[in-house]
Design a protein around this motif. Structure first.
Motif, mmCIF file in Angstrom:
data_model
loop_
_atom_site.group_PDB
_atom_site.id
_atom_site.type_symbol
_atom_site.label_atom_id
_atom_site.label_comp_id
_atom_site.label_asym_id
_atom_site.label_seq_id
_atom_site.Cartn_x
_atom_site.Cartn_y
_atom_site.Cartn_z
ATOM 1 N N ASP A 32 52.612 26.681 18.370
ATOM 2 C CA ASP A 32 52.312 25.708 17.324
ATOM 3 C C ASP A 32 51.754 26.396 16.082
ATOM 4 N N ILE A 33 50.847 27.338 16.277
ATOM 5 C CA ILE A 33 50.255 28.075 15.151
ATOM 6 C C ILE A 33 51.323 28.890 14.423
ATOM 7 N N ALA A 34 52.178 29.585 15.179
ATOM 8 C CA ALA A 34 53.220 30.427 14.577
ATOM 9 C C ALA A 34 54.238 29.586 13.805
ATOM 10 N N ARG A 35 54.518 28.387 14.266
ATOM 11 C CA ARG A 35 55.444 27.517 13.518
ATOM 12 C C ARG A 35 54.825 27.062 12.201
ATOM 13 N N ARG A 36 53.529 26.787 12.205
ATOM 14 C CA ARG A 36 52.850 26.336 10.982
ATOM 15 C C ARG A 36 52.563 27.483 10.009
ATOM 16 N N HIS A 37 52.417 28.706 10.557
ATOM 17 C CA HIS A 37 52.074 29.881 9.736
ATOM 18 C C HIS A 37 52.997 31.037 10.132
ATOM 19 N N PRO A 38 54.257 30.988 9.733
ATOM 20 C CA PRO A 38 55.249 31.961 10.234
ATOM 21 C C PRO A 38 54.994 33.413 9.835
ATOM 22 N N GLU A 39 54.210 33.692 8.814
ATOM 23 C CA GLU A 39 53.937 35.073 8.422
ATOM 24 C C GLU A 39 52.673 35.641 9.069
ATOM 25 N N LEU A 40 51.902 34.792 9.731
ATOM 26 C CA LEU A 40 50.684 35.226 10.399
ATOM 27 C C LEU A 40 51.032 36.097 11.603
ATOM 28 N N ARG A 41 50.362 37.234 11.719
ATOM 29 C CA ARG A 41 50.563 38.106 12.878
ATOM 30 C C ARG A 41 49.594 37.671 13.972
ATOM 31 N N HIS A 93 59.115 34.018 18.106
ATOM 32 C CA HIS A 93 58.514 34.211 16.781
ATOM 33 C C HIS A 93 58.470 35.688 16.396
ATOM 34 N N HIS A 141 56.634 37.369 14.405
ATOM 35 C CA HIS A 141 55.327 37.985 14.163
ATOM 36 C C HIS A 141 54.305 37.678 15.255
#
Length: 133
Positions: free
Chosen positions: A16-25, A46, A48
């Motif tokens: 869920d976090i990676a979908r909302r913030h796709p550039e976040l590692r 994902h 990243h």
């Protein structure tokens, strides 16, 4: 530790976090233990999101099984080396990885020794975009 909510360890939360913030590692510790299969699905999905293998050498079969899934899903490049220091050492973790490298169950391929070596020597800073080299 017994009061910790196990549901909060689910790797699906990172999905869920990676979908909302796709550039976040993101790095999922301990391969998302005890949800290793779910962790592999998330890191595969994902670009990243990564996982580390720390603490898994304590349970050699579980480490072997998890890395077989990693191999089958083709996500070796998404793994980071971790030892869980100070509870164990880098040398113990490397020895644990080498012990399972040649293990083969009947009818299955063995773990790729070159992938285990690549995991041990991977440049995490570059992989995570934290190095200028």
């Amino acid at each position: 530790m017994s009061q910790a909510v196990l549901a909060y360890a689910r790797p699906a939360i990172a999905d869920d976090i990676a979908r909302r913030h796709p550039e976040l590692r993101l790095i999922l510790a301990h391969m998302g233990h005890p949800y290793e299969g779910e962790c592999i699905a998330v890191i595969r999905k994902h670009p990243h999101v990564y996982a580390d293998i720390s603490t898994l050498h304590y349970r050699p079969f579980q480490l072997w099984h998890t890395l077989m899934l990693v191999q089958e899903y083709g996500v070796w490049h998404k793994l980071l080396f971790g030892s869980d220091f100070p509870f164990t050492t880098v040398d113990d973790t490397i020895a644990g990885l080498h012990r399972i490298a040649g293990v083969q169950a009947p009818g299955f391929a063995s773990l790729a020794a070159e992938e285990i070596d690549a995991l041990i020597h991977r440049d995490a800073l570059t992989l995570l975009g934290l190095s200028s080299s």
